[in-house]
Motif scaffolding. Structure first.
Motif: not given
Length: 209
Positions: A44-66
Motif C-alpha cells: 500500500t505504501d508504494e502504491a499510494a506514492l505512485l498514485v500520488t505522483e501519477l495523479a499530480t502529474n495530470v494537474f501539473k502538466h495537463v491542467g487542473e480540473g481535467v
C-alpha cells in the motif's frame, strides 16, 4: 468507482477523478482501501506514492480540473497502477538535476516500479507502472475470498445492473446467506456451518499471527 474481474484471473479497480490537488488524498485512500480488500496491504505504501505522483502529474502538466481515470489491476505477481487523461503529450524522463516542473516525478516511478511506460489512446494517453508482489505479500485465504466474491458480484451486476463500490460488503453478506441457504437445503445445520467456519478462521488467523 468499480471493481471487476477481467480475463486471465486479473482483478481491476477503476476510479474516474477530476485532476486537482484536493483529489489526491482521496485517490490514495481509495487505493489503500482497495488493496486491503484484495489482501495486498504490504504494497500500500508504494502504491499510494505512485498514485500520488501519477495523479499530480495530470494537474501539473495537463491542467487542473481535467477528467482522468485511475486504474489498479492485480496481475498475478504484479500490481499495475495506471492513470489516463485526455492529453496525447507523452512524458519524458529528463536528467535528475531538472526542477520539479520538468518531470522529476518520473524518476520516482523508475526507482519504485518494476516497470513503467506510456500508451496512447484514441482520446489521450495513459501512464502506467507495475509493482512486483513478492512471495507472501498476498494471503492465499484472502485471494480465494476475493476470487469468490468477485465472481459472485459479477453475477449480481449481470442480474441487477451496476453495483457500486459499497455493494462489495453487501455482496459478501448475500454470498454468506446464500451458502447458508444451500447448507440448509442439503440437510445441514446452518449454525453448525457458521460455527465451523468461525473456528477455522480463528485457527488460521492465530497461525498467521
Amino acid at each position: 468507482m468499480s471493481t471487476r474481474e477481467v480475463p486471465e484471473g486479473r482483478l481491476r479497480f477503476v476510479l474516474p477523478f477530476e485532476a486537482a490537488p484536493a483529489e489526491v488524498p482521496l485517490l490514495r485512500r481509495a487505493a489503500v482501501r482497495q488493496l486491503g480488500r484484495w489482501g495486498l496491504p504490504a504494497v500500500t505504501d508504494e502504491a499510494a506514492l505512485l498514485v500520488t505522483e501519477l495523479a499530480t502529474n495530470v494537474f501539473k502538466h495537463v491542467g487542473e480540473g481535467v477528467s482522468a481515470t485511475l486504474i489498479l489491476e492485480w496481475r498475478g505477481e504484479r500490481l499495475r497502477v495506471e492513470v489516463y487523461d485526455k492529453s496525447r503529450v507523452v512524458p519524458i524522463l529528463r536528467s535528475a538535476e531538472c526542477d520539479a516542473e520538468c518531470g522529476r516525478g518520473l524518476h520516482l516511478l523508475t526507482a519504485l516500479a518494476a516497470d513503467w511506460g506510456t500508451v496512447l489512446t484514441p482520446v489521450g494517453k495513459g501512464v502506467w507502472c507495475e509493482i512486483r508482489l513478492s512471495a507472501g505479500k498476498a494471503c492465499p485465504c484472502v485471494e480465494r475470498g476475493v476470487e469468490a466474491l468477485e465472481s459472485y458480484r459479477g453475477r449480481q451486476i449481470g442480474r441487477l445492473g451496476r453495483v457500486g463500490e459499497a455493494g462489495l460488503d453487501e455482496a459478501a453478506v448475500e454470498l454468506i446467506a446464500d451458502l447458508l441457504h444451500w447448507s440448509a437445503a442439503c440437510g445441514r445445520d446452518p449454525d453448525d456451518v457458521l460455527d465451523r467456519a468461525q473456528m477455522r478462521y480463528e485457527a488460521e488467523a492465530e497461525a498467521a499471527a
